[in-house]
Write an enzyme that holds these catalytic residues in place. Sequence first.
Site, PDB file in Angstrom:
ATOM      1  N   SER A 180       8.542  -6.848 -18.767  1.00 35.85           N
ATOM      2  CA  SER A 180       8.298  -5.925 -20.509  1.00 35.85           C
ATOM      3  C   SER A 180       9.462  -7.449 -21.034  1.00 35.85           C
ATOM      4  O   SER A 180       9.459  -8.791 -20.346  1.00 35.85           O
ATOM      5  CB  SER A 180      10.177  -5.363 -20.130  1.00 35.85           C
ATOM      6  OG  SER A 180       9.820  -4.398 -19.827  1.00 35.85           O
ATOM      7  N   ASP A 182      19.825   6.145 -25.458  1.00 35.99           N
ATOM      8  CA  ASP A 182      18.773   6.885 -25.953  1.00 35.99           C
ATOM      9  C   ASP A 182      19.286   6.432 -27.202  1.00 35.99           C
ATOM     10  O   ASP A 182      20.275   6.792 -27.918  1.00 35.99           O
ATOM     11  CB  ASP A 182      18.932   8.077 -25.833  1.00 35.99           C
ATOM     12  CG  ASP A 182      17.456   8.449 -25.933  1.00 35.99           C
ATOM     13  OD1 ASP A 182      17.640   8.412 -27.126  1.00 35.99           O
ATOM     14  OD2 ASP A 182      17.459  10.456 -25.874  1.00 35.99           O
ATOM     15  N   VAL A 183      17.840   5.694 -28.268  1.00 41.52           N
ATOM     16  CA  VAL A 183      18.303   5.465 -29.686  1.00 41.52           C
ATOM     17  C   VAL A 183      18.168   6.490 -30.343  1.00 41.52           C
ATOM     18  O   VAL A 183      18.607   6.788 -31.750  1.00 41.52           O
ATOM     19  CB  VAL A 183      17.757   4.291 -30.318  1.00 41.52           C
ATOM     20  CG1 VAL A 183      17.545   2.323 -29.537  1.00 41.52           C
ATOM     21  CG2 VAL A 183      15.981   5.066 -29.760  1.00 41.52           C
ATOM     22  N   TYR A 233      -3.898   1.255 -32.590  1.00 38.19           N
ATOM     23  CA  TYR A 233      -3.302   1.026 -33.102  1.00 38.19           C
ATOM     24  C   TYR A 233      -2.136   2.010 -34.390  1.00 38.19           C
ATOM     25  O   TYR A 233      -1.074   2.485 -33.794  1.00 38.19           O
ATOM     26  CB  TYR A 233      -2.701  -0.719 -33.745  1.00 38.19           C
ATOM     27  CG  TYR A 233      -0.722  -1.100 -32.834  1.00 38.19           C
ATOM     28  CD1 TYR A 233      -0.030  -0.647 -31.847  1.00 38.19           C
ATOM     29  CD2 TYR A 233      -0.139  -1.542 -34.041  1.00 38.19           C
ATOM     30  CE1 TYR A 233       0.748  -1.772 -31.430  1.00 38.19           C
ATOM     31  CE2 TYR A 233       1.760  -1.920 -34.013  1.00 38.19           C
ATOM     32  CZ  TYR A 233       1.811  -1.725 -32.663  1.00 38.19           C
ATOM     33  OH  TYR A 233       3.344  -2.262 -32.050  1.00 38.19           O
ATOM     34  N   LYS A 275       5.920   0.032 -37.119  1.00 36.86           N
ATOM     35  CA  LYS A 275       5.652  -1.708 -37.208  1.00 36.86           C
ATOM     36  C   LYS A 275       6.161  -1.456 -38.590  1.00 36.86           C
ATOM     37  O   LYS A 275       6.699  -2.504 -39.638  1.00 36.86           O
ATOM     38  CB  LYS A 275       5.125  -2.428 -36.412  1.00 36.86           C
ATOM     39  CG  LYS A 275       5.271  -2.518 -35.653  1.00 36.86           C
ATOM     40  CD  LYS A 275       6.387  -2.463 -34.491  1.00 36.86           C
ATOM     41  CE  LYS A 275       5.949  -2.587 -32.578  1.00 36.86           C
ATOM     42  NZ  LYS A 275       7.786  -3.008 -32.443  1.00 36.86           N
ATOM     43  N   SER A 286       3.540  -1.160 -21.779  1.00 39.03           N
ATOM     44  CA  SER A 286       3.203  -0.421 -23.299  1.00 39.03           C
ATOM     45  C   SER A 286       1.842  -0.974 -24.244  1.00 39.03           C
ATOM     46  O   SER A 286       1.178  -0.271 -24.393  1.00 39.03           O
ATOM     47  CB  SER A 286       3.875  -1.482 -24.058  1.00 39.03           C
ATOM     48  OG  SER A 286       5.255  -0.492 -24.214  1.00 39.03           O
TER      49      SER A 286
HETATM   50  C1  IMJ Z   1      -1.007  -0.409 -28.468  1.00 38.00           C
HETATM   51  C2  IMJ Z   1      -1.309   0.395 -29.338  1.00 38.00           C
HETATM   52  C3  IMJ Z   1      -2.442  -0.491 -29.631  1.00 38.00           C
HETATM   53  C4  IMJ Z   1      -3.072  -1.153 -29.584  1.00 38.00           C
HETATM   54  C5  IMJ Z   1      -2.438  -2.337 -28.814  1.00 38.00           C
HETATM   55  C6  IMJ Z   1      -1.364  -1.679 -28.814  1.00 38.00           C
HETATM   56  N1  IMJ Z   1      -2.247  -3.452 -28.817  1.00 38.00           N
HETATM   57  C7  IMJ Z   1      -1.114  -3.709 -28.699  1.00 38.00           C
HETATM   58  C8  IMJ Z   1      -0.405  -2.794 -28.610  1.00 38.00           C
HETATM   59  C9  IMJ Z   1      -3.636  -4.400 -29.455  1.00 38.00           C
HETATM   60  C10 IMJ Z   1      -0.557  -5.573 -28.369  1.00 38.00           C
HETATM   61  C11 IMJ Z   1       0.952  -2.670 -27.248  1.00 38.00           C
HETATM   62  N2  IMJ Z   1       2.226  -3.257 -28.855  1.00 38.00           N
HETATM   63  C12 IMJ Z   1       1.859  -4.158 -29.362  1.00 38.00           C
HETATM   64  C13 IMJ Z   1       3.141  -2.070 -28.793  1.00 38.00           C
HETATM   65  O1  IMJ Z   1       4.093  -2.101 -29.977  1.00 38.00           O
HETATM   66  C14 IMJ Z   1       3.092  -1.033 -28.171  1.00 38.00           C
HETATM   67  C15 IMJ Z   1       3.657   0.679 -28.425  1.00 38.00           C
HETATM   68  C16 IMJ Z   1       3.210   1.719 -27.104  1.00 38.00           C
HETATM   69  C17 IMJ Z   1       2.432   1.883 -26.415  1.00 38.00           C
HETATM   70  C18 IMJ Z   1       2.678   2.934 -25.795  1.00 38.00           C
HETATM   71  C19 IMJ Z   1       2.051   3.417 -24.373  1.00 38.00           C
HETATM   72  C20 IMJ Z   1       2.476   4.653 -24.462  1.00 38.00           C
HETATM   73  C21 IMJ Z   1       2.252   5.188 -24.507  1.00 38.00           C
HETATM   74  N3  IMJ Z   1       3.262   5.560 -25.794  1.00 38.00           N
HETATM   75  C22 IMJ Z   1       3.736   4.235 -26.742  1.00 38.00           C
HETATM   76  N4  IMJ Z   1       3.904   3.687 -27.312  1.00 38.00           N
HETATM   77  C23 IMJ Z   1       4.315   2.443 -28.151  1.00 38.00           C
HETATM   78  O2  IMJ Z   1       2.650   6.588 -24.497  1.00 38.00           O
END
Ligand code: IMJ
Length: 256
Positions: free
Chosen positions: A20, A65-66, A156, A163, A196
């Site tokens: 993390s 838990d937020v 994303y 974000k 993540s």
């Molecule tokens: C996440 C998804 C798609 C593309 C991504 C990411 N890239 C990066 C991330 C290019 C760098 C990682 N990231 C920046 C995140 O904020 C991830 C957030 C996230 C990831 C998961 C995976 C498992 C799940 N839920 C999630 N929720 C948020 O079940």
Amino acid sequence: MSKLLQGKLALVLGIANKWSLAYAIAEAFIREGATLTLSYLGERQKESVEELSRQWDVAAVLPCDVTKDEEMAALTASLRGLGRPLDAVVHSLAFANRDDLTRPFVETSREGFLLAQNVSAYSLVAVARAAAPLMSQGGSLTTLTYLGSTRVVPNYNVMGVAKASLEAAVRYLASDLGEKNIRVNAISAGPVKTASARAVKDFSSILESGPKRAPLRRNTDPAEVADTAVFLASDLGRGVTGNVLFVDAGAHVMGL
Ligand code: IMJ
């Protein structure tokens, strides 16, 4: 040289495991002399966060838990119980349904949209409200964001919109809390192989682009994200608030 966070009390939310970004940040805060409090989500993470915390000078490991107002109130009460002011908070958490990170964005359900907003963006407001009363000597609140907030990054999707909301919340919170000398900032980290990110389709190919495209010709190291978090939490960051700082080997400046 004196340590940058000597005598400071910090709360770090979002350690899931050793990979993390919050873990790298906790390590750097300890290195700089901070006392830590850590939070975990649910019973499953309790053990692993407690296990990881044994190596550090940790004042408390607290449930948080937020999405639950009562847990936020309990967090404030527990921190108040430590009997000393809080100086820094690191908010390093996000969640969206996995399906919403694979299907086309246009198919995002209302429920999935609101879940991502609740956990990934509103939580910063909730954490700010829980922590600000304890920051009686001023303080710093730092969150983690990603380039997908302002540019379209494949898959994303709903997280990009969350974000964007998070980054706007950083600016409004900075404006509200500035009079108490509480600074609020975000670090926009380049892609890092965390739990993540591992779940992301074709993440390996995303990591291959760093050494080719980024000005520094390499990917982002969690330790350099952590050092920027140290800077923001420290007195060196005293003039910085409402900002998004990119720690991404420069990748965000490139057009192609
Ligand atoms: C996440 C998804 C798609 C593309 C991504 C990411 N890239 C990066 C991330 C290019 C760098 C990682 N990231 C920046 C995140 O904020 C991830 C957030 C996230 C990831 C998961 C995976 C498992 C799940 N839920 C999630 N929720 C948020 O079940």
